[in-house]
Scaffold this motif. Structure first.
Motif, short mmCIF file in Angstrom:
data_model
loop_
_atom_site.label_atom_id
_atom_site.label_comp_id
_atom_site.label_asym_id
_atom_site.label_seq_id
_atom_site.Cartn_x
_atom_site.Cartn_y
_atom_site.Cartn_z
N LEU A 96 27.97 37.29 34.39
CA LEU A 96 28.58 38.59 34.12
C LEU A 96 28.73 38.82 32.63
CD1 LEU A 96 31.33 38.52 36.90
CD2 LEU A 96 29.27 39.95 36.89
N GLY A 97 29.18 37.80 31.92
CA GLY A 97 29.33 37.91 30.47
C GLY A 97 28.01 38.18 29.78
N ALA A 98 26.97 37.51 30.22
CA ALA A 98 25.65 37.71 29.63
C ALA A 98 25.09 39.10 29.92
CB ALA A 98 24.68 36.65 30.15
N GLY A 145 38.23 37.84 25.84
CA GLY A 145 37.92 39.26 25.59
C GLY A 145 37.33 39.96 26.79
N SER A 146 37.63 39.47 28.00
CA SER A 146 36.99 40.01 29.19
C SER A 146 38.00 40.38 30.26
CB SER A 146 36.02 38.99 29.76
OG SER A 146 35.10 38.58 28.79
N GLY A 161 30.58 42.97 33.04
CA GLY A 161 30.67 43.12 34.49
C GLY A 161 32.09 43.11 35.00
N ALA A 162 32.24 42.76 36.27
CA ALA A 162 33.56 42.74 36.90
C ALA A 162 33.54 41.79 38.09
CB ALA A 162 33.95 44.14 37.36
N ILE A 163 34.73 41.27 38.42
CA ILE A 163 34.95 40.48 39.62
C ILE A 163 35.99 41.21 40.44
CG2 ILE A 163 35.77 38.29 40.57
CD1 ILE A 163 34.94 36.96 37.91
N VAL A 170 23.42 39.95 37.89
CA VAL A 170 24.63 40.46 38.54
C VAL A 170 25.56 41.09 37.51
CG1 VAL A 170 26.73 39.76 39.77
CG2 VAL A 170 24.52 38.89 40.49
N ALA A 171 26.09 42.27 37.86
CA ALA A 171 27.07 42.95 37.01
C ALA A 171 28.42 43.09 37.72
CB ALA A 171 26.55 44.33 36.62
#
Length: 165
Positions: free
Chosen positions: A109-111, A157-158, A115-117, A63-64
């Protein structure tokens, strides 16, 4: 890859993602047999059940983008006889659902590069009335969740991970 509900607004999100070139769209639905859309993989998901959220997250490792779109609304004011039950049900879906999914999928998402939420909210987050009092309160809580997650993810950092809609 994207994970979100695929009925109503969720279906529109799925179609738009596919139209914009998404290779795969996961759709969290209570009954996967009811979803038939090419390019969409239906995932059994009830956001009020922690074990279902964990199962979906373990299955959707690519998932991204997470779109938290699940939501319920019932009519009634704060002083209604069933307001406590209504609040529990609506907070369970409209607040705790996005919280559970965000907790479960932020590492995924981090991996996958960050990505984004995207949390689907409502004008009822700011403007409330007796007609949809508990819904408004639950969406206000989801708004606060969105802002809080933004700050938490920024510390890692995200900050680009989270967007309200």
């Amino acid at each position: 890859m994207k994970l979100h509900n695929a009925t109503g607004l969720g279906l529109a999100f799925a179609r738009e993602a596919l139209g914009r070139g998404a290779r795969k769209v996961y759709a969290g639905v209570r009954d996967p047999s009811k979803l038939r859309l090419a390019g969409v993989e239906a995932i059994r998901l009830d956001v009020t059940r922690p074990e279902g959220v964990a199962a979906a997250a373990s299955r959707c490792t690519d998932v991204a983008l997470l779109i938290n779109n699940a939501g319920i609304a019932t009519v009634g004011g704060f002083l209604s006889a069933d307001s406590i039950q209504s609040a529990r049900a609506q907070l369970g879906t409209n607040f705790f659902g996005p919280l559970r999914l965000s907790q479960a999928l932020a590492p995924v998402l981090g991996a996958n590069g960050g990505g984004a939420i995207l949390n689907v909210l409502s004008a009822a987050s700011w403007i409330n009335s007796p007609l949809l009092a508990m819904y408004g309160a639950s969406k206000s809580a989801a708004w606060a969740l969105t802002n809080g997650l933004r700050h938490e993810l920024r510390a890692h950092g995200s900050s680009r991970w989270l967007r309200p809609a």
